[in-house]
Motif scaffolding. Structure first.
Motif, PDB file in Angstrom:
ATOM      1  N   ARG A  25      35.582  18.225  20.357  1.00 36.17           N
ATOM      2  CA  ARG A  25      34.703  18.040  19.195  1.00 36.17           C
ATOM      3  C   ARG A  25      35.480  18.027  17.889  1.00 36.17           C
ATOM      4  O   ARG A  25      35.111  17.338  16.950  1.00 36.17           O
ATOM      5  N   THR A  26      36.560  18.833  17.791  1.00 33.20           N
ATOM      6  CA  THR A  26      37.306  18.943  16.538  1.00 33.20           C
ATOM      7  C   THR A  26      38.761  18.534  16.728  1.00 33.20           C
ATOM      8  O   THR A  26      39.276  18.512  17.840  1.00 33.20           O
ATOM      9  N   ARG A  27      39.402  18.247  15.625  1.00 32.23           N
ATOM     10  CA  ARG A  27      40.829  17.901  15.620  1.00 32.23           C
ATOM     11  C   ARG A  27      41.651  19.024  16.242  1.00 32.23           C
ATOM     12  O   ARG A  27      42.525  18.783  17.082  1.00 32.23           O
ATOM     13  N   GLU A  28      41.365  20.252  15.840  1.00 36.87           N
ATOM     14  CA  GLU A  28      42.149  21.393  16.306  1.00 36.87           C
ATOM     15  C   GLU A  28      41.983  21.624  17.814  1.00 36.87           C
ATOM     16  O   GLU A  28      42.957  21.897  18.523  1.00 36.87           O
ATOM     17  N   ALA A  32      44.825  21.421  20.928  1.00 37.69           N
ATOM     18  CA  ALA A  32      44.964  22.459  21.961  1.00 37.69           C
ATOM     19  C   ALA A  32      44.846  21.846  23.359  1.00 37.69           C
ATOM     20  O   ALA A  32      45.614  22.207  24.265  1.00 37.69           O
ATOM     21  N   GLU A  33      43.916  20.926  23.552  1.00 32.66           N
ATOM     22  CA  GLU A  33      43.774  20.250  24.849  1.00 32.66           C
ATOM     23  C   GLU A  33      45.016  19.426  25.177  1.00 32.66           C
ATOM     24  O   GLU A  33      45.441  19.365  26.338  1.00 32.66           O
ATOM     25  N   LEU A  86      50.449  29.315  27.991  1.00 30.68           N
ATOM     26  CA  LEU A  86      49.365  29.388  28.975  1.00 30.68           C
ATOM     27  C   LEU A  86      48.026  29.135  28.301  1.00 30.68           C
ATOM     28  O   LEU A  86      47.115  28.593  28.906  1.00 30.68           O
ATOM     29  N   THR A  87      47.903  29.590  27.062  1.00 30.44           N
ATOM     30  CA  THR A  87      46.705  29.328  26.260  1.00 30.44           C
ATOM     31  C   THR A  87      47.146  28.890  24.871  1.00 30.44           C
ATOM     32  O   THR A  87      48.216  29.282  24.402  1.00 30.44           O
ATOM     33  N   THR A  88      46.296  28.099  24.242  1.00 31.94           N
ATOM     34  CA  THR A  88      46.606  27.576  22.907  1.00 31.94           C
ATOM     35  C   THR A  88      45.365  27.658  22.034  1.00 31.94           C
ATOM     36  O   THR A  88      44.294  27.219  22.434  1.00 31.94           O
ATOM     37  N   ARG A  99      47.839  25.823  12.127  1.00 34.08           N
ATOM     38  CA  ARG A  99      48.360  27.108  12.589  1.00 34.08           C
ATOM     39  C   ARG A  99      48.086  27.174  14.090  1.00 34.08           C
ATOM     40  O   ARG A  99      46.936  27.044  14.521  1.00 34.08           O
ATOM     41  N   VAL A 100      49.142  27.361  14.878  1.00 36.44           N
ATOM     42  CA  VAL A 100      49.027  27.363  16.332  1.00 36.44           C
ATOM     43  C   VAL A 100      49.417  28.739  16.858  1.00 36.44           C
ATOM     44  O   VAL A 100      50.426  29.309  16.441  1.00 36.44           O
TER      45      VAL A 100
END
Length: 142
Positions: A25-28, A32-33, A86-88, A99-100
């Motif tokens: 749905r969003t850029r961020e 992450a995907e 493992l997660t983002t 910011r990541v």
């Protein structure tokens, strides 16, 4: 691109390299995907234990450059620190950058199942809004 869910990713056939697509749905969320898709192209993370959190600030840039910056950072950290996310979680930094935050594991804690990416190709790179939110397509040099 046909999108089967509001948020997801897939690997698509590509000659000699690896191509990933991601959507959200969003850029961020899309960034992450894309990170998850990149890691899944060459590893099986089942059973990997989460380690420390790491952060990365992608500096102000155009959307495509932000995506490449984040993916390049994953490859760089894999090569220099032996870490994989493992997660983002990705958030807008309010200044045109991202910011990541990653929860990482050591590279020796995952099983290699494919060719390890060496770089993100700019050829046929696509990242932007679409009718369902945001989507990207990225070729990874292996």
């Amino acid at each position: 691109m046909e999108q089967p869910a509001q948020r997801g990713h897939r690997c698509v056939p590509h000659t000699a390299d690896v191509r990933i697509e991601a959507w959200a749905r969003t850029r961020e969320e899309c960034v992450a995907e894309a990170v998850t898709a990149l890691v899944e192209t060459f590893t099986d993370t089942a059973g990997a234990r989460p380690g420390p959190d790491r952060e990365y600030e992608a500096p102000r840039a155009h959307d495509e450059d932000l995506l490449v910056s984040v993916l390049d950072e994953v490859i760089f950290r894999m090569e220099t620190a032996d870490e994989l996310p493992l997660t983002t979680e990705v958030t807008d930094d309010g200044r045109g950058g991202l910011r990541v935050r990653w929860r990482v594991t050591q590279t020796d804690a995952v099983e290699l199942i494919g060719a390890v990416p060496k770089a993100v190709s700019l050829h046929e790179l696509r990242f932007g809004p679409d009718e369902a939110g945001w989507s990207c397509a990225v070729t990874l040099d292996v």
